[in-house]
Motif scaffolding. Structure first.
Motif, short mmCIF file in Angstrom:
data_model
loop_
_atom_site.label_atom_id
_atom_site.label_comp_id
_atom_site.label_asym_id
_atom_site.label_seq_id
_atom_site.Cartn_x
_atom_site.Cartn_y
_atom_site.Cartn_z
N ASP A 19 0.85 -1.19 0.00
CA ASP A 19 0.00 0.00 0.00
C ASP A 19 0.90 1.25 0.00
O ASP A 19 2.09 1.17 0.29
CB ASP A 19 -0.88 -0.07 1.26
N ASP A 21 -0.16 5.16 0.92
CA ASP A 21 -0.34 6.15 1.99
C ASP A 21 -0.27 5.49 3.36
O ASP A 21 -0.97 4.53 3.62
CB ASP A 21 -1.69 6.86 1.83
N GLY A 22 0.57 6.00 4.21
CA GLY A 22 0.70 5.42 5.55
C GLY A 22 1.64 4.24 5.58
O GLY A 22 1.93 3.70 6.65
N GLU A 56 -9.59 5.31 5.22
CA GLU A 56 -8.40 5.18 4.41
C GLU A 56 -8.45 3.89 3.60
O GLU A 56 -8.77 2.83 4.13
CB GLU A 56 -7.17 5.15 5.33
N GLU A 180 -0.09 -3.28 4.80
CA GLU A 180 -1.15 -2.28 4.95
C GLU A 180 -1.01 -1.51 6.25
O GLU A 180 -0.43 -2.01 7.22
CB GLU A 180 -2.51 -3.00 5.00
N ASN A 181 -1.61 -0.33 6.30
CA ASN A 181 -1.65 0.44 7.55
C ASN A 181 -3.08 0.78 7.97
O ASN A 181 -3.26 1.44 8.98
CB ASN A 181 -0.88 1.75 7.40
CA CA Z 1 -2.82 3.19 3.47
#
Ligand code: CA
Length: 231
Positions: A19, A21-22, A56, A180-181
């Protein structure tokens, strides 16, 4: 790391679906603020920036449709959602310099060291980040190894983004890990059948990732990268 969880990767892993973002960028505070500002301007007063961490992984269009229906009880057309997402993207860009996630380069190097192919799988279509990927993480995500919001009909938590990632990697779910976040991202990864690793780089507690069935949970990217080097 949560103790209920096994401490190794399954055998035969060939690809990592990563992933953005983050995970690769410490960009979630900017996204949360951009969403909050956008909706405030549209007359949504019952939200705070923290709420947007929960969505998200969803596409921007899905988030816009959901919030405007819930808060203002109005439907949106695809054109309107697209225009509003462009506004949100502009706000995001104006939030400040993008920041690479500390430990992310180390994590990618460790994956490469193990012979894993890396594929980008993001619900975002944020060109201000995607355009920098080749510079910030050179060689890890060439254009043919990227799934963005533009490639899918359904955003996370639907499994489609990760299923598309598996196709691009040319592997089965049993041969890939997801990194993942976000809880919805973990749900998407698990629904695609992949071994799913959560790295809690934001304010959401580990318990939320356990609920989604994350196979491994790490408190931050540096810890995850260090662990990868030891296995
Ligand atoms: Ca993310």
């Amino acid at each position: 790391m949560s103790k209920k969880i096994e401490r190794k990767l399954p055998e035969g892993i060939k690809a990592a679906l990563v992933d953005m973002d983050g995970v690769l960028y410490d960009s979630m505070p900017f996204h949360a603020n951009a969403w909050h500002q956008l909706f405030l301007e549209l007359g949504v007063i019952n939200s705070n920036p923290e709420e947007y961490y929960l969505y998200e992984g969803m596409t921007g269009a899905d988030t816009i449709g959901m919030i405007l229906k819930r808060e203002l009880n109005r439907d949106t057309t695809p054109e309107e959602r697209k225009a509003l997402y462009a506004k949100k993207s502009e706000k995001f860009k104006n939030c400040g310099e993008k920041k690479m996630m500390p430990g992310a380069s180390e994590m990618l190097e460790a994956l490469k060291e193990k012979g894993l192919n890396t594929i980008l799988v993001t619900g975002s279509a944020q060109s201000s980040l995607l355009d920098g990927i080749d510079i910030d993480y050179p060689g890890f995500f060439p254009k043919e190894r990227r799934v963005t919001a533009l490639d899918v009909n359904h955003g996370k938590p639907h499994p489609e983004p990760y299923l598309r990632g598996l196709e691009k990697a040319g592997v089965s779910p049993q041969e890939a890990i997801v990194i993942e976040n976000a809880p919805l991202g973990v749900r998407s990864g698990k629904a695609s059948g992949c071994f799913t690793i959560a790295v809690t780089t934001g304010p959401i507690p580990a318990s939320e990732f356990e609920k989604e069935g994350a196979d491994l949970i790490f408190p931050d990217m540096k810890t995850f990268a260090q662990w990868l080097k030891t296995i």
